[in-house]
Each structure stands twice: as C-alpha cells, then as structure tokens.
Design a protein around this motif. Structure first.
Motif, PDB file in Angstrom:
ATOM      1  N   ILE A 136       8.603 -40.206 -60.580  1.00  0.00           N
ATOM      2  CA  ILE A 136       7.915 -41.439 -61.158  1.00  0.00           C
ATOM      3  C   ILE A 136       8.219 -42.435 -61.694  1.00  0.00           C
ATOM      4  CG2 ILE A 136       7.422 -42.105 -63.471  1.00  0.00           C
ATOM      5  CD1 ILE A 136       7.707 -39.726 -65.433  1.00  0.00           C
ATOM      6  N   SER A 137       7.644 -43.042 -60.553  1.00  0.00           N
ATOM      7  CA  SER A 137       7.535 -44.444 -60.034  1.00  0.00           C
ATOM      8  C   SER A 137       6.634 -45.499 -61.079  1.00  0.00           C
ATOM      9  CB  SER A 137       7.560 -44.674 -58.330  1.00  0.00           C
ATOM     10  OG  SER A 137       6.410 -44.394 -58.423  1.00  0.00           O
ATOM     11  N   ARG A 138       7.052 -46.785 -60.916  1.00  0.00           N
ATOM     12  CA  ARG A 138       6.075 -47.500 -61.377  1.00  0.00           C
ATOM     13  C   ARG A 138       5.664 -49.616 -60.522  1.00  0.00           C
ATOM     14  NH1 ARG A 138       7.445 -48.531 -67.743  1.00  0.00           N
ATOM     15  NH2 ARG A 138       5.586 -49.711 -67.672  1.00  0.00           N
ATOM     16  N   VAL A 139       4.476 -49.727 -60.041  1.00  0.00           N
ATOM     17  CA  VAL A 139       3.817 -50.916 -60.083  1.00  0.00           C
ATOM     18  C   VAL A 139       3.925 -51.904 -60.504  1.00  0.00           C
ATOM     19  CG1 VAL A 139       2.776 -51.567 -57.950  1.00  0.00           C
ATOM     20  CG2 VAL A 139       3.430 -49.250 -57.982  1.00  0.00           C
ATOM     21  N   TYR A 140       4.477 -53.002 -61.259  1.00  0.00           N
ATOM     22  CA  TYR A 140       4.548 -53.530 -62.128  1.00  0.00           C
ATOM     23  C   TYR A 140       3.327 -54.813 -62.021  1.00  0.00           C
ATOM     24  CZ  TYR A 140       8.889 -52.242 -63.861  1.00  0.00           C
ATOM     25  OH  TYR A 140       9.740 -51.155 -64.741  1.00  0.00           O
TER      26      TYR A 140
ATOM     27  N   TYR B  99       3.324 -43.580 -61.491  1.00  0.00           N
ATOM     28  CA  TYR B  99       2.636 -42.530 -61.214  1.00  0.00           C
ATOM     29  C   TYR B  99       3.953 -41.532 -61.354  1.00  0.00           C
ATOM     30  CZ  TYR B  99       0.002 -46.202 -58.131  1.00  0.00           C
ATOM     31  OH  TYR B  99      -0.518 -47.355 -57.715  1.00  0.00           O
ATOM     32  N   LEU B 100       2.896 -40.131 -60.747  1.00  0.00           N
ATOM     33  CA  LEU B 100       2.900 -38.951 -61.389  1.00  0.00           C
ATOM     34  C   LEU B 100       3.752 -38.130 -59.543  1.00  0.00           C
ATOM     35  CD1 LEU B 100       5.464 -37.192 -63.135  1.00  0.00           C
ATOM     36  CD2 LEU B 100       3.437 -36.242 -63.734  1.00  0.00           C
ATOM     37  N   GLN B 101       4.115 -38.227 -59.135  1.00  0.00           N
ATOM     38  CA  GLN B 101       4.205 -37.918 -57.992  1.00  0.00           C
ATOM     39  C   GLN B 101       4.843 -35.512 -57.948  1.00  0.00           C
ATOM     40  OE1 GLN B 101       3.596 -38.281 -54.616  1.00  0.00           O
ATOM     41  NE2 GLN B 101       3.420 -36.159 -54.144  1.00  0.00           N
ATOM     42  N   MET B 102       4.214 -34.797 -57.929  1.00  0.00           N
ATOM     43  CA  MET B 102       4.368 -33.884 -58.001  1.00  0.00           C
ATOM     44  C   MET B 102       4.374 -32.711 -56.603  1.00  0.00           C
ATOM     45  SD  MET B 102       2.266 -33.288 -61.549  1.00  0.00           S
ATOM     46  CE  MET B 102       0.096 -33.354 -60.566  1.00  0.00           C
TER      47      MET B 102
ATOM     48  N   ILE C 225       9.626 -43.438 -67.745  1.00  0.00           N
ATOM     49  CA  ILE C 225      10.323 -43.525 -67.514  1.00  0.00           C
ATOM     50  C   ILE C 225      10.545 -45.909 -68.006  1.00  0.00           C
ATOM     51  CG2 ILE C 225       7.519 -45.106 -65.658  1.00  0.00           C
ATOM     52  CD1 ILE C 225       9.465 -45.398 -63.786  1.00  0.00           C
ATOM     53  N   ASP C 226      11.163 -46.322 -67.662  1.00  0.00           N
ATOM     54  CA  ASP C 226      11.615 -47.501 -68.750  1.00  0.00           C
ATOM     55  C   ASP C 226      10.804 -48.643 -68.277  1.00  0.00           C
ATOM     56  OD1 ASP C 226      14.972 -48.020 -69.561  1.00  0.00           O
ATOM     57  OD2 ASP C 226      13.600 -48.129 -68.409  1.00  0.00           O
TER      58      ASP C 226
END
Length: 123
Positions: free
Chosen positions: A70-74, A80-83, A51-52
């Motif tokens: 994939i998500s990110r919390v700045y 996070y990698l949700q599988m 993720i960029d």
C-alpha cells in the motif's frame, strides 16, 4: 463528508498483477488512515491492509503477506493497493475506507467507504 472512489479492478490470470487506486475528495485530510478490505461472494468482508498518515502500513499477513503493498500520494489524495502474484482466492470486491485516526483492522472503525471494485483472478 469524504467521497472515496476505487478503480483499477478487472480480470487477471493467476500470477498476474493489478494496482487498485482509491481517490478521496471532499473534506479530505492527510491525517486520515486508509484501509483496504475485500469481500468474496458468500463471505464476510475481510481486512486486507491499511496505511496511516505517516506512511506506515499493516497487512492481513495470513492472506497477502509479501504480495500486496500500500502506498499513498498526498498531493493526489490517492491511495494505491499494489497486488502481485495474484491467486484465484484473491477474487473479491475490493473496498477502500477512511477513518479520522490511526489505521485499524476492524471495518467498523472506518467512517467512509468507496463503492468497491471487482477483482477476478482466473486459474
């Protein structure tokens, strides 16, 4: 320097879900691209997804398409990698990595690495 710490791995049955976290500390910047890789025993490390800084993500579509996100919390410097719908072939040590530029599928493009977290999927 940037330190990365993965967490959230464990043992899960096939069809189950896990969410991996990668917490960054040190000289972190929101402009980092973050990647996830995995390595199964006896195999080379494999690109999973990345993720960029804008939130755009890419995946290794052949192996994880439609199952991983994939998500990110700045504010937390965390990715996070949700599988979901995990399969036994997803069993591996999962690593997160960071680089000072756009995301990449090439592990050699990444500047910082975490220590890895084990994911085991039983059949």
């Amino acid at each position: 320097q940037v330190q990365l710490v993965e967490s959230g791995g464990g043992l899960v049955q096939a069809g189950g879900s896990l969410r991996l976290s990668c917490a960054a500390s040190g000289r972190t910047r929101s402009s980092y691209a973050m990647g996830w890789f995995r390595q199964a025993p006896g195999q080379e490390r494999e690109f999973v997804g990345a993720i960029d800084w804008s939130g755009d993500s890419i995946f290794n579509t052949e192996s994880v398409k439609g199952r991983f996100t994939i998500s990110r919390v700045y504010a937390k410097n965390t990715v996070y990698l949700q599988m979901n719908n995990l399969k036994p072939e997803d069993t591996a040590v999962y690593y997160c990595a960071a680089r000072h530029s756009f995301y990449s599928r090439n592990e050699h493009d990444y500047d910082y690495w975490g220590q890895g977290t084990q994911v085991t999927v039983s059949s």
